[in-house]
Write a protein that holds these residues in place. Structure first.
Motif, PDB file in Angstrom:
ATOM      1  N   SER A  51       0.830  -1.196   0.000  1.00 48.91           N
ATOM      2  CA  SER A  51       0.000   0.000   0.000  1.00 48.91           C
ATOM      3  C   SER A  51       0.866   1.248   0.000  1.00 48.91           C
ATOM      4  CB  SER A  51      -0.926   0.032   1.224  1.00 48.91           C
ATOM      5  OG  SER A  51      -0.182   0.250   2.406  1.00 48.91           O
ATOM      6  N   PHE A  52       0.235   2.360  -0.363  1.00 49.46           N
ATOM      7  CA  PHE A  52       0.844   3.682  -0.292  1.00 49.46           C
ATOM      8  C   PHE A  52      -0.264   4.669   0.054  1.00 49.46           C
ATOM      9  CE2 PHE A  52       1.768   7.723  -2.487  1.00 49.46           C
ATOM     10  CZ  PHE A  52       2.900   8.082  -1.785  1.00 49.46           C
ATOM     11  N   ASN A  53      -0.034   5.508   1.053  1.00 52.84           N
ATOM     12  CA  ASN A  53      -0.985   6.527   1.489  1.00 52.84           C
ATOM     13  C   ASN A  53      -2.302   5.902   1.956  1.00 52.84           C
ATOM     14  OD1 ASN A  53      -1.926   9.123   2.033  1.00 52.84           O
ATOM     15  ND2 ASN A  53      -2.620   9.473  -0.056  1.00 52.84           N
ATOM     16  N   ASN A  54      -2.215   4.768   2.620  1.00 55.00           N
ATOM     17  CA  ASN A  54      -3.400   4.082   3.142  1.00 55.00           C
ATOM     18  C   ASN A  54      -3.242   3.937   4.654  1.00 55.00           C
ATOM     19  OD1 ASN A  54      -5.870   2.436   2.251  1.00 55.00           O
ATOM     20  ND2 ASN A  54      -4.856   1.121   3.740  1.00 55.00           N
ATOM     21  N   SER A  55      -4.214   4.442   5.431  1.00 51.43           N
ATOM     22  CA  SER A  55      -4.057   4.404   6.887  1.00 51.43           C
ATOM     23  C   SER A  55      -4.716   3.198   7.542  1.00 51.43           C
ATOM     24  CB  SER A  55      -4.596   5.686   7.522  1.00 51.43           C
ATOM     25  OG  SER A  55      -5.974   5.817   7.277  1.00 51.43           O
ATOM     26  N   SER A  56      -5.808   2.688   6.951  1.00 48.27           N
ATOM     27  CA  SER A  56      -6.462   1.540   7.568  1.00 48.27           C
ATOM     28  C   SER A  56      -7.330   0.807   6.562  1.00 48.27           C
ATOM     29  CB  SER A  56      -7.325   1.980   8.758  1.00 48.27           C
ATOM     30  OG  SER A  56      -8.417   2.760   8.308  1.00 48.27           O
ATOM     31  N   THR A  57      -7.585  -0.457   6.873  1.00 50.51           N
ATOM     32  CA  THR A  57      -8.520  -1.257   6.090  1.00 50.51           C
ATOM     33  C   THR A  57      -9.409  -2.016   7.063  1.00 50.51           C
ATOM     34  OG1 THR A  57      -7.009  -3.138   5.988  1.00 50.51           O
ATOM     35  CG2 THR A  57      -6.931  -1.593   4.159  1.00 50.51           C
TER      36      THR A  57
END
Length: 135
Positions: A51-57
């Motif tokens: 991922s890139f620039n992803n804080s949570s899923t």
């Protein structure tokens, strides 16, 4: 043979393999065409593969997932693309929903529907990329 130089607003590199000449490209073309977010999820356990620039899923249930972008976009005029790798038994219809399409808070929901049963189903993997200007 040089590996290329970066000079002001132009990227110059040698294309000696194909044409034997130098090629140039405006760096704004490279910058504006670059994804500002991407996510690759394992569909079975929703672990983040990259991922890139992803804080949570979040795994929101069978066929449902939500992910949150870390850095804000300048406005709500971003574009996204996504793909999924289905299982051997199903093909999937795929939907992305942005319930509150704003620049500062971006939480995106995905929905995968198995086309042979018209019910929600998990794919083997999921990928998404978002394009736009970051704040």
């Amino acid at each position: 043979m040089g590996f290329g130089t970066l000079a002001f607003d132009t990227l110059q590199t040698s294309d000696s393999k194909n044409t034997g000449t130098s090629k140039t490209l405006d760096t704004s073309y490279v910058y504006n065409g670059t994804s500002r977010h991407y996510l690759h999820l394992n569909g079975s356990d929703h672990s983040v593969l990259d991922s890139f620039n992803n804080s949570s899923t979040n795994d929101d249930g069978t066929g449902l997932a939500t992910f949150t972008v870390t850095s804000s976009f300048t406005d709500a005029n971003y574009a996204y693309t996504a793909s999924r790798n289905g299982s051997t038994n199903n093909s999937f219809a795929f939907t992305i929903e942005t319930p509150s399409r704003t620049s500062t808070t971006m939480s995106v929901s995905t929905k995968l529907t198995a086309t042979n049963t018209v019910s929600l189903g998990d794919a083997n993997s999921f990928s998404c990329s978002i394009f736009g200007d970051l704040a």
